[in-house]
Design a protein around this motif. Structure first.
Motif, PDB file in Angstrom:
ATOM      1  N   PHE A   1      98.946 -43.669 107.874  1.00 50.68           N
ATOM      2  CA  PHE A   1      98.874 -43.364 106.530  1.00 50.68           C
ATOM      3  C   PHE A   1     100.280 -42.658 105.863  1.00 50.68           C
ATOM      4  CE2 PHE A   1      97.866 -41.376 102.580  1.00 50.68           C
ATOM      5  CZ  PHE A   1      97.104 -42.311 101.929  1.00 50.68           C
ATOM      6  N   LEU A   2     100.829 -41.735 106.526  1.00 49.57           N
ATOM      7  CA  LEU A   2     102.071 -40.939 106.450  1.00 49.57           C
ATOM      8  C   LEU A   2     103.142 -41.853 106.522  1.00 49.57           C
ATOM      9  CD1 LEU A   2     101.045 -37.519 108.482  1.00 49.57           C
ATOM     10  CD2 LEU A   2     101.226 -37.893 105.883  1.00 49.57           C
ATOM     11  N   VAL A   3     103.136 -42.693 107.607  1.00 54.86           N
ATOM     12  CA  VAL A   3     104.405 -43.462 107.563  1.00 54.86           C
ATOM     13  C   VAL A   3     104.293 -44.777 106.511  1.00 54.86           C
ATOM     14  CG1 VAL A   3     105.264 -45.162 109.146  1.00 54.86           C
ATOM     15  CG2 VAL A   3     104.403 -43.155 109.916  1.00 54.86           C
ATOM     16  N   GLY A   4     103.270 -44.949 105.909  1.00 52.58           N
ATOM     17  CA  GLY A   4     102.976 -45.994 104.965  1.00 52.58           C
ATOM     18  C   GLY A   4     103.203 -45.507 103.824  1.00 52.58           C
ATOM     19  N   ALA A   5     102.963 -44.144 103.659  1.00 57.88           N
ATOM     20  CA  ALA A   5     103.423 -43.304 102.149  1.00 57.88           C
ATOM     21  C   ALA A   5     104.822 -43.454 102.296  1.00 57.88           C
ATOM     22  CB  ALA A   5     102.811 -42.230 102.144  1.00 57.88           C
ATOM     23  N   GLY A   6     105.334 -42.865 103.257  1.00 57.98           N
ATOM     24  CA  GLY A   6     106.951 -42.782 103.322  1.00 57.98           C
ATOM     25  C   GLY A   6     107.729 -44.000 103.020  1.00 57.98           C
ATOM     26  N   MET A   7     107.185 -45.219 103.830  1.00 59.45           N
ATOM     27  CA  MET A   7     107.642 -46.394 103.500  1.00 59.45           C
ATOM     28  C   MET A   7     107.702 -46.922 102.095  1.00 59.45           C
ATOM     29  SD  MET A   7     107.016 -50.150 105.321  1.00 59.45           S
ATOM     30  CE  MET A   7     107.297 -49.515 106.901  1.00 59.45           C
ATOM     31  N   TRP A   8     106.475 -46.836 101.412  1.00 57.95           N
ATOM     32  CA  TRP A   8     106.288 -47.139 100.150  1.00 57.95           C
ATOM     33  C   TRP A   8     107.356 -46.438  99.034  1.00 57.95           C
ATOM     34  CZ3 TRP A   8     104.034 -44.350  96.105  1.00 57.95           C
ATOM     35  CH2 TRP A   8     104.018 -45.037  94.582  1.00 57.95           C
ATOM     36  N   ARG A   9     107.245 -44.964  99.485  1.00 54.58           N
ATOM     37  CA  ARG A   9     108.183 -44.309  98.576  1.00 54.58           C
ATOM     38  C   ARG A   9     109.663 -44.480  98.490  1.00 54.58           C
ATOM     39  NH1 ARG A   9     111.005 -39.204  98.609  1.00 54.58           N
ATOM     40  NH2 ARG A   9     110.585 -38.140  96.806  1.00 54.58           N
ATOM     41  N   ASP A  10     110.348 -44.651  99.882  1.00 55.63           N
ATOM     42  CA  ASP A  10     111.797 -44.453 100.243  1.00 55.63           C
ATOM     43  C   ASP A  10     112.315 -45.650 100.487  1.00 55.63           C
ATOM     44  OD1 ASP A  10     111.816 -41.530  99.333  1.00 55.63           O
ATOM     45  OD2 ASP A  10     110.980 -41.236 101.431  1.00 55.63           O
ATOM     46  N   VAL A  11     111.642 -46.702 100.841  1.00 50.27           N
ATOM     47  CA  VAL A  11     112.370 -47.944 101.510  1.00 50.27           C
ATOM     48  C   VAL A  11     113.092 -48.670 100.601  1.00 50.27           C
ATOM     49  CG1 VAL A  11     110.529 -49.746 101.078  1.00 50.27           C
ATOM     50  CG2 VAL A  11     111.948 -49.894 103.178  1.00 50.27           C
ATOM     51  N   GLY A  12     112.781 -48.592  99.146  1.00 49.86           N
ATOM     52  CA  GLY A  12     113.531 -49.277  98.321  1.00 49.86           C
ATOM     53  C   GLY A  12     114.636 -48.475  97.996  1.00 49.86           C
TER      54      GLY A  12
END
Length: 319
Positions: free
Chosen positions: A182-193
């Motif tokens: 969940f933490l990794v997915g949240a970080g990906m959604w927020r910062d990958v773009g």
């Protein structure tokens, strides 16, 4: 005797020319140096001057006595850190989450940048870029509120779909086994773009002639990406990867703290949240300073090792 005098005169003349050259360069780019002053002052005040405070890691620091009046305890705080019964668990959580970030989030930004680069409709490309960039400007508090609303076991959208499919609702934020993904997915959604900006800028510097030559040779878009785009991105990828390695123990306090609770802290607590809980709330300043110093030393060692390895294998390095 004359030779020594001539040699001294030559050295003096070379120093004078070097000094004039240095001042001429400073004057020539004076606007850039003036613009950089606020950044230099920021790093001096908030990054370098606080380094002197690391000395309290070797003291039994007392806020009333200050650094000069607090007694020295040597490496007692570091011994306390390693002897703490939950330290290995917290350190493991930190390392595992950082590795997940490197394995999943870091390549995701590269893949997304490559996909965006292939879009040919400019308007559509800009709309997609704006959509994927926007989450970066949300604070973690806002993101936690969105996550609670979406993944709530009673009213959340995800659990509503799960219930309609005939399954039992899942308490995502209360499951110790799900907190890491969940933490990794949240970080990906927020910062990958947002992370794709650097890669897209690097792609913009690639000469179009290379793609035209490859197209004449019969290479399709996929082969052009493998043979031209990715090799051109390797210096940028290497630098960003080394920076990521240097911050392997800095997963992010806010990113974890807003999702942390008593049900998921077993796999969710990291060094930063432990430092806040023990250092700020319990006022054990010396102890948590020792933990922070340990983090910095580990990051520095890993950065130096990976930088040396990268320099020998690829020729790219930070220093």
């Amino acid at each position: 005797m004359a030779t020594n005098i001539e040699r001294s005169a030559a050295i003096s003349s070379a120093k004078t020319k070097h000094s004039r050259s240095l001042w001429s360069q400073l004057w020539k780019y004076r606007a850039l140096y003036l613009i950089s002053i606020p950044g230099i002052v920021y790093f001096l005040i908030f990054r370098y001057i606080p380094l002197f405070g690391s000395v309290i890691a070797f003291q039994n620091y007392n806020i009333f006595k200050g650094i000069t009046g607090s007694p020295w305890v040597g490496f007692a705080n570091f011994e306390k850190m390693f002897n703490y019964h939950d330290f290995s668990r917290i350190l493991t959580n930190n390392i595992v989450l950082a590795l997940y970030d490197i394995i999943f989030v870091f390549p995701a930004a590269i893949i997304l940048a490559l996909l965006l680069n292939e879009l040919r409709i400019v308007l559509y490309k800009r709309i997609v870029q704006t959509i994927v960039y926007m989450p970066h400007f949300l604070s973690w508090v806002v993101i936690s509120g969105i996550a609670v609303s979406v993944f709530s076991p009673e009213t959340g959208l995800v659990n509503s779909v799960i219930a309609k499919l005939g399954f039992e609702p899942i308490y995502f934020l209360g499951d110790n086994n799900l907190i890491r993904p969940f933490l990794v997915g949240a970080g990906m959604w927020r910062d990958v773009g947002y992370s794709t900006i650097i890669y897209l800028a690097a792609m913009a510097s690639i000469s179009p002639d290379l793609y035209e030559a490859a197209q004449i040779d019969g290479a399709n878009r996929f082969k052009q990406t493998l043979t031209i785009t990715l090799p051109a991105l390797m210096p940028t990828i290497t630098i960003l990867f080394l920076l990521q390695i240097g911050q392997i123990l800095d997963f992010g306090f806010e990113r974890v703290w807003v999702f942390l609770n008593s049900l998921n802290s077993g796999n969710g607590e990291i060094l930063d949240t432990f430092i806040y809980r023990v250092g700020i709330l319990d006022m054990q300043y010396s102890y948590t300073t020792a933990i922070g110093l340990f983090k910095s030393v580990v990051g520095l060692i890993l950065l130096w090792l990976c930088n040396t390895l990268s320099k020998k294998t690829t020729g790219e390095s930070l220093f």
